[in-house]
Write an enzyme that holds these catalytic residues in place. Structure first.
Site, PDB file in Angstrom:
ATOM      1  N   ALA A  21      14.906  10.055  14.863  1.00 35.21           N
ATOM      2  CA  ALA A  21      16.215   9.294  14.894  1.00 35.21           C
ATOM      3  C   ALA A  21      16.279   8.406  13.979  1.00 35.21           C
ATOM      4  O   ALA A  21      17.546   8.094  13.169  1.00 35.21           O
ATOM      5  CB  ALA A  21      16.273   8.808  16.361  1.00 35.21           C
ATOM      6  N   TYR A  45      10.835   8.346  15.414  1.00 36.82           N
ATOM      7  CA  TYR A  45      10.872   8.414  13.948  1.00 36.82           C
ATOM      8  C   TYR A  45      11.932   9.332  13.437  1.00 36.82           C
ATOM      9  O   TYR A  45      12.535   9.005  12.439  1.00 36.82           O
ATOM     10  CB  TYR A  45       9.542   8.854  13.585  1.00 36.82           C
ATOM     11  CG  TYR A  45       9.372   8.968  12.154  1.00 36.82           C
ATOM     12  CD1 TYR A  45       8.825   7.688  11.439  1.00 36.82           C
ATOM     13  CD2 TYR A  45       9.245  10.100  11.277  1.00 36.82           C
ATOM     14  CE1 TYR A  45       8.538   7.656  10.179  1.00 36.82           C
ATOM     15  CE2 TYR A  45       8.821   9.915  10.072  1.00 36.82           C
ATOM     16  CZ  TYR A  45       8.429   8.840   9.431  1.00 36.82           C
ATOM     17  OH  TYR A  45       8.094   8.757   7.947  1.00 36.82           O
ATOM     18  N   SER A  56      12.883  10.882   5.345  1.00 35.64           N
ATOM     19  CA  SER A  56      11.700  11.971   5.586  1.00 35.64           C
ATOM     20  C   SER A  56      12.188  13.214   5.922  1.00 35.64           C
ATOM     21  O   SER A  56      13.560  13.466   6.465  1.00 35.64           O
ATOM     22  CB  SER A  56      11.027  11.423   6.834  1.00 35.64           C
ATOM     23  OG  SER A  56      10.087  12.264   7.090  1.00 35.64           O
ATOM     24  N   ARG A  79       0.870  -1.345   0.026  1.00 37.03           N
ATOM     25  CA  ARG A  79       0.126   0.042   0.141  1.00 37.03           C
ATOM     26  C   ARG A  79       0.859   1.280  -0.032  1.00 37.03           C
ATOM     27  O   ARG A  79       2.098   1.227  -0.058  1.00 37.03           O
ATOM     28  CB  ARG A  79      -0.964   0.110   0.962  1.00 37.03           C
ATOM     29  CG  ARG A  79      -0.110   0.286   2.507  1.00 37.03           C
ATOM     30  CD  ARG A  79      -1.226   0.172   3.687  1.00 37.03           C
ATOM     31  NE  ARG A  79      -0.593   0.921   4.681  1.00 37.03           N
ATOM     32  CZ  ARG A  79      -1.042   1.138   6.045  1.00 37.03           C
ATOM     33  NH1 ARG A  79      -2.111   0.471   6.310  1.00 37.03           N
ATOM     34  NH2 ARG A  79      -0.585   2.023   6.972  1.00 37.03           N
ATOM     35  N   ASP A 100       9.343  -9.725   7.725  1.00 42.12           N
ATOM     36  CA  ASP A 100       9.471  -8.607   8.495  1.00 42.12           C
ATOM     37  C   ASP A 100      10.926  -8.077   8.458  1.00 42.12           C
ATOM     38  O   ASP A 100      11.729  -8.739   9.047  1.00 42.12           O
ATOM     39  CB  ASP A 100       9.120  -8.991  10.214  1.00 42.12           C
ATOM     40  CG  ASP A 100       9.200  -8.011  11.030  1.00 42.12           C
ATOM     41  OD1 ASP A 100       9.820  -6.695  10.594  1.00 42.12           O
ATOM     42  OD2 ASP A 100       8.808  -8.203  12.189  1.00 42.12           O
ATOM     43  N   ILE A 104       3.349  13.518   2.457  1.00 39.12           N
ATOM     44  CA  ILE A 104       2.574  12.732   1.321  1.00 39.12           C
ATOM     45  C   ILE A 104       1.226  12.236   1.691  1.00 39.12           C
ATOM     46  O   ILE A 104       1.030  11.623   2.837  1.00 39.12           O
ATOM     47  CB  ILE A 104       3.520  11.661   0.750  1.00 39.12           C
ATOM     48  CG1 ILE A 104       5.016  12.100   0.793  1.00 39.12           C
ATOM     49  CG2 ILE A 104       2.941  10.926  -0.430  1.00 39.12           C
ATOM     50  CD1 ILE A 104       5.122  13.166  -0.339  1.00 39.12           C
TER      51      ILE A 104
HETATM   52  P1  NAD Z   1       2.194   3.155   4.909  1.00 38.04           P
HETATM   53  O1  NAD Z   1       1.891   2.782   6.375  1.00 38.04           O
HETATM   54  O2  NAD Z   1       1.116   3.456   4.175  1.00 38.04           O
HETATM   55  O3  NAD Z   1       2.955   2.024   4.393  1.00 38.04           O
HETATM   56  C1  NAD Z   1       4.026   1.353   4.915  1.00 38.04           C
HETATM   57  C2  NAD Z   1       4.032  -0.126   4.586  1.00 38.04           C
HETATM   58  O4  NAD Z   1       5.210  -0.845   5.266  1.00 38.04           O
HETATM   59  C3  NAD Z   1       2.978  -0.989   4.965  1.00 38.04           C
HETATM   60  O5  NAD Z   1       2.224  -1.802   4.033  1.00 38.04           O
HETATM   61  C4  NAD Z   1       3.302  -1.895   6.197  1.00 38.04           C
HETATM   62  O6  NAD Z   1       2.535  -2.985   6.315  1.00 38.04           O
HETATM   63  C5  NAD Z   1       4.914  -2.074   5.722  1.00 38.04           C
HETATM   64  N1  NAD Z   1       5.709  -2.579   7.144  1.00 38.04           N
HETATM   65  C6  NAD Z   1       5.600  -1.999   8.314  1.00 38.04           C
HETATM   66  N2  NAD Z   1       6.434  -2.644   8.795  1.00 38.04           N
HETATM   67  C7  NAD Z   1       7.064  -3.571   8.204  1.00 38.04           C
HETATM   68  C8  NAD Z   1       7.946  -4.487   8.425  1.00 38.04           C
HETATM   69  N3  NAD Z   1       8.731  -4.722   9.662  1.00 38.04           N
HETATM   70  N4  NAD Z   1       8.422  -5.422   7.328  1.00 38.04           N
HETATM   71  C9  NAD Z   1       7.871  -5.153   6.134  1.00 38.04           C
HETATM   72  N5  NAD Z   1       6.988  -4.384   5.811  1.00 38.04           N
HETATM   73  C10 NAD Z   1       6.417  -3.464   6.784  1.00 38.04           C
HETATM   74  O7  NAD Z   1       3.148   4.413   4.817  1.00 38.04           O
HETATM   75  P2  NAD Z   1       3.567   5.408   3.559  1.00 38.04           P
HETATM   76  O8  NAD Z   1       3.043   6.503   4.036  1.00 38.04           O
HETATM   77  O9  NAD Z   1       3.616   4.822   2.332  1.00 38.04           O
HETATM   78  O10 NAD Z   1       5.397   5.231   4.146  1.00 38.04           O
HETATM   79  C11 NAD Z   1       6.408   4.726   3.331  1.00 38.04           C
HETATM   80  C12 NAD Z   1       7.498   5.201   3.580  1.00 38.04           C
HETATM   81  O11 NAD Z   1       7.866   6.438   3.536  1.00 38.04           O
HETATM   82  C13 NAD Z   1       7.983   4.994   5.077  1.00 38.04           C
HETATM   83  O12 NAD Z   1       9.248   4.671   5.364  1.00 38.04           O
HETATM   84  C14 NAD Z   1       7.465   6.203   5.627  1.00 38.04           C
HETATM   85  O13 NAD Z   1       8.274   6.493   6.868  1.00 38.04           O
HETATM   86  C15 NAD Z   1       8.120   7.206   4.567  1.00 38.04           C
HETATM   87  N6  NAD Z   1       7.599   8.399   4.494  1.00 38.04           N
HETATM   88  C16 NAD Z   1       6.178   8.793   4.346  1.00 38.04           C
HETATM   89  C17 NAD Z   1       5.827   9.922   4.619  1.00 38.04           C
HETATM   90  C18 NAD Z   1       4.477  10.367   4.165  1.00 38.04           C
HETATM   91  O14 NAD Z   1       3.921  11.446   4.361  1.00 38.04           O
HETATM   92  N7  NAD Z   1       3.393   9.458   4.094  1.00 38.04           N
HETATM   93  C19 NAD Z   1       6.735  11.186   4.753  1.00 38.04           C
HETATM   94  C20 NAD Z   1       8.199  11.027   4.829  1.00 38.04           C
HETATM   95  C21 NAD Z   1       8.487   9.541   4.720  1.00 38.04           C
END
Ligand code: NAD
Length: 246
Positions: A156, A154, A141, A14, A62, A187
């Site tokens: 860190a 987060y 991020s 996702r 994981d 995002i």
């Molecule tokens: P999200 O929560 O929609 O998706 C994260 C996915 O990672 C999920 O499908 C979840 O099941 C999976 N996941 C979690 N722990 C896991 C593990 N231990 N092993 C394998 N998979 C695992 O998050 P997102 O918004 O799509 O974010 C994706 C990345 O972008 C993340 O690293 C997040 O920190 C980074 N990010 C997001 C934003 C934002 O605004 N959405 C901003 C900066 C950075």
């Protein structure tokens, strides 16, 4: 562009990861979709990729668990024959003010976001060294650069990702492997959906481009970093944040 290349995208059932997996497939890559479980959502992403005429498979892992990360890499090589691209996208938040943050919440965020990337990079490195090529993209991020109240764990983990990216880029550069990070701003995904409206409004006032980012804004940047055009880019942090932090 990426024909005959194989990509692993962690956390790609996702959100941003899903769009990265689809974008790399559009560019011609075969893709391993990873998440904690082989969920229906993960299988749907694989189906969409196959519908584009690419190979796809779901591998549950994981990433915070070293054995799982090893299995993710080894199964990819066994089933797909090689692996050219690793996108460390899996990430979690466990927000809370410093004074109230539990040790468990600190540890779990570091374990998934930072150690998770270490685990996959460690296990993929022998494969890429042998191939003498590879592209690694780590999801940092904007808050790993600027800090954010309520996200000590987060921030860190994401600042750690940036340091790890630079160190790995120095270690692996001579063998044709590039390692870069992307620092997304705000995002629109399920991760940010849960934030209170007031918080979202405050963020918006800080974004010169006047909108939150879309998952495709990040996926296109990953696409660039793994393309031929980015062959001379390594150890960099690319901010994709609408100008929120400069
Ligand atoms: P999200 O929560 O929609 O998706 C994260 C996915 O990672 C999920 O499908 C979840 O099941 C999976 N996941 C979690 N722990 C896991 C593990 N231990 N092993 C394998 N998979 C695992 O998050 P997102 O918004 O799509 O974010 C994706 C990345 O972008 C993340 O690293 C997040 O920190 C980074 N990010 C997001 C934003 C934002 O605004 N959405 C901003 C900066 C950075």
């Amino acid at each position: 562009m990426l024909e005959n290349q194989v990509a692993i995208v962690t956390g790609s059932s996702r959100g941003i990861g899903k769009e990265i997996a689809l974008e790399l497939a559009r560019m011609g890559a075969d893709v391993v979709v990873n998440d904690l479980s082989a969920s229906e959502a993960a299988k749907e992403v694989a189906k969409e990729i196959e519908a584009m005429g690419r190979k796809a498979m779901v591998i549950a892992a994981d990433v915070s668990n070293s054995d799982d990360a090893k299995n993710l890499v080894n199964t990819t090589v066994k089933e797909m024959g090689r692996v050219d691209i690793l996108v460390n996208n899996a990430g979690i938040t466990r927000d809370g003010l410093l004074l109230r943050m539990s040790e468990a919440d600190f540890d779990s965020v570091i374990n998934v976001n930072l150690k998770g990337a270490f685990n996959t990079i460690k296990h993929i490195t022998p494969v890429m060294l042998k191939q003498r090529s590879g592209r690694i993209v780590n999801m940092a991020s904007v808050v790993g650069l600027m800090g954010n109240a309520g996200q000590v764990n987060y921030c860190a983990s994401k600042a750690g990702i940036i340091g790890m990216t630079k160190a790995a880029a120095r270690e692996l550069g001579s063998r044709g492997i590039t390692v870069n990070a992307i620092a997304p701003g705000f995002i629109n995904t399920q991760m940010t959906e849960v934030l209170p409206e007031e918080v979202k409004k405050t963020y918006m006032t800080q974004i010169p481009l006047g909108r939150f980012g879309d998952v495709s804004d990040i996926a296109k940047t990953v696409g660039f970093l793994v393309s031929d055009g980015a062959a001379y880019i390594t150890g960099q942090v690319i901010s994709v944040n609408g100008g929120m932090y400069m």
